[in-house]
Motif scaffolding. Structure first.
Motif, PDB file in Angstrom:
ATOM      1  N   ALA A 118      -5.098  -7.090  10.420  1.00  0.00           N
ATOM      2  CA  ALA A 118      -5.213  -6.335   9.171  1.00  0.00           C
ATOM      3  C   ALA A 118      -6.335  -5.327   9.227  1.00  0.00           C
ATOM      4  CB  ALA A 118      -5.433  -7.287   7.996  1.00  0.00           C
ATOM      5  N   ARG A 121      -5.194  -1.841  10.092  1.00  0.00           N
ATOM      6  CA  ARG A 121      -4.055  -1.317   9.356  1.00  0.00           C
ATOM      7  C   ARG A 121      -4.432  -0.591   8.079  1.00  0.00           C
ATOM      8  NH1 ARG A 121       0.862  -3.055  11.121  1.00  0.00           N
ATOM      9  NH2 ARG A 121       0.839  -4.677  12.710  1.00  0.00           N
ATOM     10  N   ALA A 122      -5.695  -0.315   7.833  1.00  0.00           N
ATOM     11  CA  ALA A 122      -6.067   0.412   6.615  1.00  0.00           C
ATOM     12  C   ALA A 122      -5.424   1.787   6.593  1.00  0.00           C
ATOM     13  CB  ALA A 122      -7.586   0.535   6.515  1.00  0.00           C
ATOM     14  N   ARG A 125      -1.573   1.406   6.195  1.00  0.00           N
ATOM     15  CA  ARG A 125      -1.177   1.053   4.831  1.00  0.00           C
ATOM     16  C   ARG A 125      -1.185   2.295   3.940  1.00  0.00           C
ATOM     17  NH1 ARG A 125      -2.118  -4.443   3.782  1.00  0.00           N
ATOM     18  NH2 ARG A 125      -1.456  -5.607   5.618  1.00  0.00           N
ATOM     19  N   ALA A 323     -11.556  -1.202   8.382  1.00  0.00           N
ATOM     20  CA  ALA A 323     -10.904  -1.731   7.193  1.00  0.00           C
ATOM     21  C   ALA A 323     -10.836  -0.724   6.050  1.00  0.00           C
ATOM     22  CB  ALA A 323     -11.623  -2.988   6.712  1.00  0.00           C
ATOM     23  N   VAL A 362      -8.766  -2.699   3.186  1.00  0.00           N
ATOM     24  CA  VAL A 362      -8.041  -3.929   3.499  1.00  0.00           C
ATOM     25  C   VAL A 362      -8.790  -5.118   2.911  1.00  0.00           C
ATOM     26  CG1 VAL A 362      -7.273  -5.455   5.347  1.00  0.00           C
ATOM     27  CG2 VAL A 362      -7.019  -2.983   5.585  1.00  0.00           C
ATOM     28  N   THR A 368      -3.920  -4.933   0.320  1.00  0.00           N
ATOM     29  CA  THR A 368      -4.713  -3.710   0.426  1.00  0.00           C
ATOM     30  C   THR A 368      -4.963  -3.144  -0.966  1.00  0.00           C
ATOM     31  OG1 THR A 368      -3.588  -3.236   2.511  1.00  0.00           O
ATOM     32  CG2 THR A 368      -4.876  -1.461   1.560  1.00  0.00           C
TER      33      THR A 368
END
Length: 395
Positions: A118, A121-122, A125, A323, A362, A368
């Motif tokens: 995660a 993946r900021a 997203r 993040a 995140v 998110t």
């Protein structure tokens, strides 16, 4: 007797020469072994220095990662008789365990644990929220959101005094829109995605009209109602390669089933519309550039045609940290004049821009927080807007 005396020295000289010849290969082997030992020790020292540097970086990031020992193939094979083992030093002390570092990261003030996947993946997203990335097949994302928009417009108005004299004044129209929505996305095979939006709106209006002989008249109204349900389908048309960007095509249909107005307050619903959109994405880590162009065809309802719309937008997104990502964008929107009974209404066409600033963070592996602030450019644009959403990913 003289002959034997001559033979003895010659024999001794031969024995000495043979001993020296036997010692020469042994000395060469000893030198060669010492050179190999020095090379092995140099390699081990270099590996130890690299491992210490990697450990310092991992500790600085606050991540829990096990320290990898040097491979057995490159460890120096030191003979115990040739060189004694080095004494332990602070630099060579055993590294703290991964669980210890994790506990330290958790206890550090102002920090929280982020899943390894995660944390990367900021940016992805945020790109998914803007429509520039599609979900993998078999995944579903539910995004509850809340949006506030503030409109302020000044329009000319005719005002009459008690004597019947008509003068021209300025009427101030203020409008506050509160919209709660639930957006659902589902990843489909063949790099495609299904999208559904369910909105609900509350509108509060205020109309301030000046008077000639007295204070201005302030009239307020409020209304609530369901918005138009929209269904969309997106498909990846081209993958990024060299100078070519990712390209996504999207079709969205607005069912026009929402409330058009309530109590004399317009709710911006009740009109069907079909929108075609193309999204281009180009990544230059840690940056991502997104360009969008769309055209919407509105359909007439009760002899009222709200007018077709078109526009484009440009945005740059920055992965500020593992993040967190930041966003800066600009959108330009055009709308044709409205028609009633086939007659176009003058002054109903619109052209305005919106500058957007956003940030995403995140919170966990599948959660998110996305915030966005917009500033309107033009008389027809909202003065400002604010959106907060919470995408939740289901794998």
């Amino acid at each position: 007797m003289r002959r034997s005396a001559r033979i003895v020295p010659a024999t001794l000289i031969g024995l000495l020469l043979a001993a020296q010849a036997a010692e020469s290969p042994a000395q060469e082997r000893d030198v060669e072994l010492r050179e190999r030992l020095a090379q092995s020790e140099a390699k081990a020292a270099a590996l130890q220095q690299r491992l210490e540097e990697l450990e310092r970086r991992v500790q600085a990031l606050g991540a829990a990662a096990p320290v990898v020992a040097p491979p057995a193939a490159v460890r120096p094979a030191v003979n115990a008789q040739a060189a004694p083992p080095p004494s332990a030093s602070p630099a060579q002390a055993p590294a703290p365990s991964s669980s210890g570092r994790t506990a330290a990261a958790r206890s550090a003030p102002g920090t929280f644990e982020v899943d390894e996947e995660a944390a990367q993946r900021a940016l992805e997203r945020t790109l998914t929220q803007t429509g520039a990335l599609l979900l993998p097949v078999g995944t579903v994302e539910a995004t509850p959101s809340f949006t506030y928009r503030r409109f302020e417009q000044t329009n000319p108005a005719l005002v009459s005094d008690p004597s019947g004299t008509v003068v021209l004044g300025n009427q101030l129209n203020r409008r506050n829109e509160y919209t709660a929505a639930l957006e659902l996305r589902a990843g489909l095979p063949y790099n495609s995605q299904l999208e559904l939006v369910l909105p609900y709106s509350h509108v509060h209006t205020s109309q301030v009209t000046p008077t000639v002989s007295g204070p201005a008249v302030d009239r307020t109204d409020s209304a609530s109602g369901t918005g138009d349900v929209t269904l969309g389908f997106a498909k990846t048309l081209m993958r990024e390669s060299g100078w070519k960007p990712d390209l996504i095509g999207r079709l969205t249909y607005n069912f026009g089933n929402g409330d058009r107005q309530s109590g004399g307050v317009s709710l911006n619903g009740g009109f069907r519309q079909l929108t075609a959109e193309v999204v281009a994405l180009k990544r230059q880590d840690p940056l991502a550039f997104v360009g969008t162009a769309f055209y919407g065809k509105a359909f007439e309802e009760d002899r009222i045609d709200p007018g077709n719309s078109a526009g484009f937008s440009l945005a740059a997104l920055l992965a500020a940290s593992p993040a967190t990502s930041l966003q800066l964008g600009f959108s330009q929107i055009y709308r044709q004049k409205q028609e009633i009974g086939g007659v176009r209404l003058p002054g109903t066409d619109q052209s305005y821009g919106i500058m957007t600033l956003g940030a995403s963070s995140v919170l966990s592996r599948d959660l998110t927080l996305v915030t966005q602030f917009g500033i309107g450019l033009g008389n027809d644009a909202p003065k400002y807007s604010f959106t907060i959403s919470l995408p939740i990913l289901f794998r």
